[in-house]
Design an enzyme around this catalytic site. Structure first.
Site, PDB file in Angstrom:
ATOM      1  N   VAL A  27       0.850  -1.189   0.000  1.00 20.03           N
ATOM      2  CA  VAL A  27       0.000   0.000   0.000  1.00 20.03           C
ATOM      3  C   VAL A  27       0.887   1.241   0.000  1.00 20.03           C
ATOM      4  CG1 VAL A  27      -1.854   1.256   1.157  1.00 20.03           C
ATOM      5  CG2 VAL A  27      -1.790  -1.246   1.264  1.00 20.03           C
ATOM      6  N   ASP A 135     -11.696 -10.130   9.254  1.00 18.51           N
ATOM      7  CA  ASP A 135     -10.369  -9.725   9.743  1.00 18.51           C
ATOM      8  C   ASP A 135     -10.426  -8.336  10.388  1.00 18.51           C
ATOM      9  OD1 ASP A 135      -7.685 -10.200  10.250  1.00 18.51           O
ATOM     10  OD2 ASP A 135      -7.009  -9.403   8.327  1.00 18.51           O
TER      11      ASP A 135
END
Length: 549
Positions: A27, A135
């Protein structure tokens, strides 16, 4: 290596900074060159490019987040593939809850409740849309510049009904410390597993500890299945019993003993003493909106899912209009108004304006002190009602003054109260979390956030200085590449030293720096550099060429 993309242009995005890495993706912070705004650019790691399953999972994450439109769910802006590079562009948020906890250790109860409320709102939308996140953890909860929690990373998300999953039903997926007992066993799960993970997250945020630790993932998973967590007040005695009870119910071993839906959790959090007031901008998602975990399959499942989403939308609209109607009737804010604390007069505002603002804050604190179940509409009206103003008396209040950089956003108990400077009256004895944030600063900018906790006493006039500074990305090209580059702050800040071939860019706080470049058999080079924060994230570029023998 992740730095392979630094400085490159992928589609219309210029990559400026690595933000983080995972098992399947990297990212970055990047600049959308068309809109001239910073974005988060998630790129599938090259070793997985061309693999059908990996690319399908990557695109599924983007598609899942894109169709779950809500202010507490990250906004996906673009999905694409250029020269074999698969990417997703999303809104960039300055902090993660994980980084916030790394800096602060643990958070005040009111802030934990606010974050829990925002995440529960996001999960209520996801679950009603037939999606389990799988998650939930601090690193997947972003904090926007206005203090809201935003759920990200739907990479493990799975639809409750419809097409076959890309992972086996009994495959253990997620992060072990945030596993639900049924996840640890590899069993079929529903949205109550997400609520368990949110309970672990709130436990960590409120106490500074995880409820279960172990030497490996198996040991941690075994605790989730067999071991009762220590009560949160063991580590943080100041927590209210009511909030502790909510966390412990979320951590029940059996799904049937937890809250049965995210909307039911929203009701429980809204009834807590430190619950945030919901304005007319926030539709109330009560426990009667929709079954959050419909058992649907096939064509009938799709029909039931559409009906559930329509029912949810109708409920949201009804509650919004109800709040709007009630608020307008009593002179409160309408849908066109700002929230009560959104606009704050400057520090030198006259006494009448100060008194009015102080009255609003006092009524806010008084309402949160009532340990009863409250209506969101009634709370917003209580905040706005002009008859509350006379209750802010000098005997019951103290003055808080905050000073920070002119561009810094100021928060009191996670509510935006102004920019640069703020002055207002608060109840005596109030324990206030005060924070200053440079909006649009990079997540790697450690100087962009400063916070503290202040307790007010009768007659106090407390001044708080929060010296926040933005950062800028410095991109440099050094020859030879094995040179050592040192950035020494001339304003008393820390120095940074690195090898030129280890990174092509770094983030530095605002200020003046002396740059020193040294390499074997070369004449040392020096330069001065002025680093100034830019909201658009555009990098400062420098090129250094040493004279070598």
């Amino acid at each position: 290596m992740p730095d392979r993309y630094l400085g490159q242009i992928i589609s219309k995005y210029q990559v400026t900074r690595l933000l983080g890495s995972g098992a399947f993706s990297w990212v970055y912070e990047a600049i959308d060159q068309d809109l001239e705004i910073p974005v988060a650019l998630k790129i599938l790691r090259p070793e997985f490019s061309g693999q059908d399953v990996a690319e399908a999972r990557f695109r599924r994450e983007a598609a899942t987040a894109a169709r779950l439109r809500h202010r507490n769910i990250v906004t996906v802006r673009d999905v694409g593939q250029v020269d074999g590079t698969v990417f997703v562009a999303m809104d960039l948020h300055p902090l993660t809850l994980g980084r916030r906890l790394a800096l602060a250790g643990r958070l005040p109860e009111a802030e934990c409740i606010r974050i829990g409320t925002d995440v529960a709102a996001a999960l209520s939308i996801a679950h009603a849309g037939g999606v389990i996140h799988r998650d939930i953890k601090p690193d997947n909860i972003l904090l926007s510049t206005d203090g809201e929690a935003v759920v990200a990373d739907f990479g493990l998300a799975r639809a409750l009904a419809g097409a076959a999953s890309l992972s086996a039903t009994n495959q253990v997926m997620g992060t072990p410390h945030y596993f639900s007992p049924e996840q640890a066993r590899g069993q079929e799960i529903d949205g109550r597993s997400d609520l368990y993970a949110l309970g672990i997250t709130l436990y960590r945020a409120a106490t500074g500890h995880l409820p279960f630790e172990g030497d490996d993932w198996y040991a941690v998973a075994k605790h989730h299945i067999e071991t009762a967590p220590a009560p949160p007040r063991t580590f943080a005695p100041e927590l209210s019993p009511e909030f502790e009870a909510v966390i412990l119910r979320l951590l029940a071993k059996q799904p049937e003993q937890r809250y049965q839906s995210a909307t039911q959790l929203l009701d429980a959090l809204g009834a807590l003493p430190g619950a945030p007031l919901r304005s007319v901008f926030t539709p109330h998602l009560g426990s009667h909106t929709v079954d959050a975990f419909p058992a649907v399959r096939g064509a009938n499942g799709r029909t039931a899912l559409v009906a559930a989403m329509l029912l949810l939308g109708a409920a949201m609209t009804w509650f919004t209009l109800r709040d709007r109607s009630a608020s307008t009737a009593l002179g409160g804010p309408t849908l066109g108004d700002s929230a009560p604390l959104a606009a704050t007069p400057p520090a030198d505002t006259g006494p009448i304006a100060d008194s009015a603002l102080g009255a609003r804050i006092v009524s806010l604190a008084d309402s949160t002190a009532a340990r009863t179940t409250r209506s969101p509409a009634r709370d917003s009206l209580r905040t706005a009602a002009p008859t509350r103003a006379p209750r802010a008396t000098a005997a019951r209040t103290a003055r808080l003054e905050i000073v920070a950089a002119d561009s810094a956003r100021l928060y009191v108990d996670n509510r935006l109260v102004g920019t640069g400077r703020f002055s207002g009256d608060f109840p005596v004895g109030a324990k206030l979390a005060v924070r200053a944030v440079i909006a649009n600063a990079s997540t790697s900018c450690s100087t962009a956030v400063r916070d503290t906790v202040v307790t007010l006493k009768a007659g106090d006039r407390v001044g708080v200085s929060l010296p926040v500074r933005g950062c800028a990305v410095v991109s440099y090209d050094v020859t030879p590449r094995d040179a050592r580059v040192t950035f020494t702050s001339l304003d008393g800040g820390p120095s940074v030293e690195l090898r030129a071939d280890s990174a092509r860019a770094l983030s530095l706080p605002e200020g003046r720096y002396e740059v020193r470049i040294q390499a074997p058999r070369c004449v040392m080079g020096t330069d001065t550099l002025q680093v100034a924060f830019r909201a658009d994230g555009a990098p400062i570029t420098r090129r250094f060429l040493l004279i070598c023998s």
